[in-house]
Motif scaffolding. Structure first.
Motif, PDB file in Angstrom:
ATOM      1  N   SER A   4       0.948  -1.663   0.234  1.00 21.41           N
ATOM      2  CA  SER A   4      -0.310  -0.046   0.259  1.00 21.41           C
ATOM      3  C   SER A   4       0.738   1.686   0.538  1.00 21.41           C
ATOM      4  O   SER A   4       0.635   2.500  -0.336  1.00 21.41           O
ATOM      5  CB  SER A   4      -1.175  -0.020   1.585  1.00 21.41           C
ATOM      6  N   ARG A   9      -2.981   6.366  -4.022  1.00 16.32           N
ATOM      7  CA  ARG A   9      -4.083   6.415  -2.795  1.00 16.32           C
ATOM      8  C   ARG A   9      -3.106   7.023  -1.647  1.00 16.32           C
ATOM      9  O   ARG A   9      -3.051   7.973  -1.239  1.00 16.32           O
ATOM     10  CB  ARG A   9      -4.668   5.333  -2.373  1.00 16.32           C
ATOM     11  N   TYR A  10      -2.111   5.758  -1.188  1.00 19.92           N
ATOM     12  CA  TYR A  10      -1.226   6.341  -0.136  1.00 19.92           C
ATOM     13  C   TYR A  10      -0.103   7.966  -0.715  1.00 19.92           C
ATOM     14  O   TYR A  10       0.190   8.578   1.179  1.00 19.92           O
ATOM     15  CB  TYR A  10       0.253   5.295   0.299  1.00 19.92           C
ATOM     16  N   LEU A  13      -3.041  10.094   0.386  1.00 21.51           N
ATOM     17  CA  LEU A  13      -2.815  10.143   1.771  1.00 21.51           C
ATOM     18  C   LEU A  13      -2.313  11.541   2.444  1.00 21.51           C
ATOM     19  O   LEU A  13      -1.621  12.232   3.190  1.00 21.51           O
ATOM     20  CB  LEU A  13      -3.063   8.826   2.364  1.00 21.51           C
ATOM     21  N   VAL A  54      -4.829   2.796  12.038  1.00 23.05           N
ATOM     22  CA  VAL A  54      -6.246   3.572  12.486  1.00 23.05           C
ATOM     23  C   VAL A  54      -6.490   4.955  13.358  1.00 23.05           C
ATOM     24  O   VAL A  54      -6.800   5.690  12.592  1.00 23.05           O
ATOM     25  CB  VAL A  54      -7.408   2.911  12.015  1.00 23.05           C
ATOM     26  N   PHE A  57      -3.887   7.640  12.729  1.00 30.10           N
ATOM     27  CA  PHE A  57      -4.395   8.310  11.710  1.00 30.10           C
ATOM     28  C   PHE A  57      -5.220   9.722  12.274  1.00 30.10           C
ATOM     29  O   PHE A  57      -5.343  10.144  12.068  1.00 30.10           O
ATOM     30  CB  PHE A  57      -5.038   7.509  10.164  1.00 30.10           C
ATOM     31  N   ALA A  68     -11.005  13.406   8.702  1.00 24.69           N
ATOM     32  CA  ALA A  68     -10.775  12.148   8.100  1.00 24.69           C
ATOM     33  C   ALA A  68     -11.791  11.248   7.181  1.00 24.69           C
ATOM     34  O   ALA A  68     -11.067  10.715   6.840  1.00 24.69           O
ATOM     35  CB  ALA A  68     -10.700  11.400   9.954  1.00 24.69           C
ATOM     36  N   ILE A  69     -12.874  11.537   7.268  1.00 25.29           N
ATOM     37  CA  ILE A  69     -13.966  11.199   7.157  1.00 25.29           C
ATOM     38  C   ILE A  69     -14.266  11.034   6.001  1.00 25.29           C
ATOM     39  O   ILE A  69     -14.388  10.780   4.583  1.00 25.29           O
ATOM     40  CB  ILE A  69     -15.813  10.921   7.427  1.00 25.29           C
ATOM     41  N   ILE A  72     -10.853   9.782   3.681  1.00 20.15           N
ATOM     42  CA  ILE A  72     -11.187   8.686   3.572  1.00 20.15           C
ATOM     43  C   ILE A  72     -11.751   8.537   1.951  1.00 20.15           C
ATOM     44  O   ILE A  72     -11.809   7.800   0.846  1.00 20.15           O
ATOM     45  CB  ILE A  72     -11.567   8.029   4.342  1.00 20.15           C
ATOM     46  N   LEU A  75     -10.228   9.423  -1.154  1.00 16.26           N
ATOM     47  CA  LEU A  75      -9.323   7.793  -1.478  1.00 16.26           C
ATOM     48  C   LEU A  75      -9.706   7.210  -2.367  1.00 16.26           C
ATOM     49  O   LEU A  75      -9.145   6.124  -3.600  1.00 16.26           O
ATOM     50  CB  LEU A  75      -8.066   7.883  -0.073  1.00 16.26           C
ATOM     51  N   GLN A  76     -11.032   6.784  -1.898  1.00 11.31           N
ATOM     52  CA  GLN A  76     -11.811   5.612  -2.741  1.00 11.31           C
ATOM     53  C   GLN A  76     -11.911   5.888  -3.971  1.00 11.31           C
ATOM     54  O   GLN A  76     -12.074   5.291  -4.007  1.00 11.31           O
ATOM     55  CB  GLN A  76     -13.102   5.417  -1.782  1.00 11.31           C
TER      56      GLN A  76
END
Length: 79
Positions: A4, A9-10, A13, A54, A57, A68-69, A72, A75-76
């Motif tokens: 990952s 994505r990472y 992030l 998590v 994070f 954070a939500i 994420i 990122l999805q």
């Protein structure tokens, strides 16, 4: 499956967390102090050299005032 930490994505992030810290007007030292961690902890996760679990994070997100939500969810959307 690649690790990952080598994915887009990472990388995204890490970049977004660094940007959020800067937007909050905080230095790595200030964030580290609030987290009761060394400055190198912040430098390594921002550079993608260290993974955050998590809970870590969520703790970092709180300090740097990052949703954070929302992060994420964004990122999805990245393949």
């Amino acid at each position: 499956m690649e690790k990952s930490i080598y994915t887009t994505r990472y990388t995204t992030l890490c970049m977004r967390m660094r940007e959020a810290r800067r937007a909050a007007g905080l230095t790595q030292v200030q964030v580290a102090k609030q987290l009761e961690r060394p400055q190198s902890f912040v430098a390594k996760y921002e550079a993608g050299e260290r993974r955050l679990d998590v809970i870590e994070f969520l703790d970092v997100a709180k300090v740097i005032k990052l949703d954070a939500i929302e992060l994420i969810a964004n990122l999805q959307k990245i393949a």
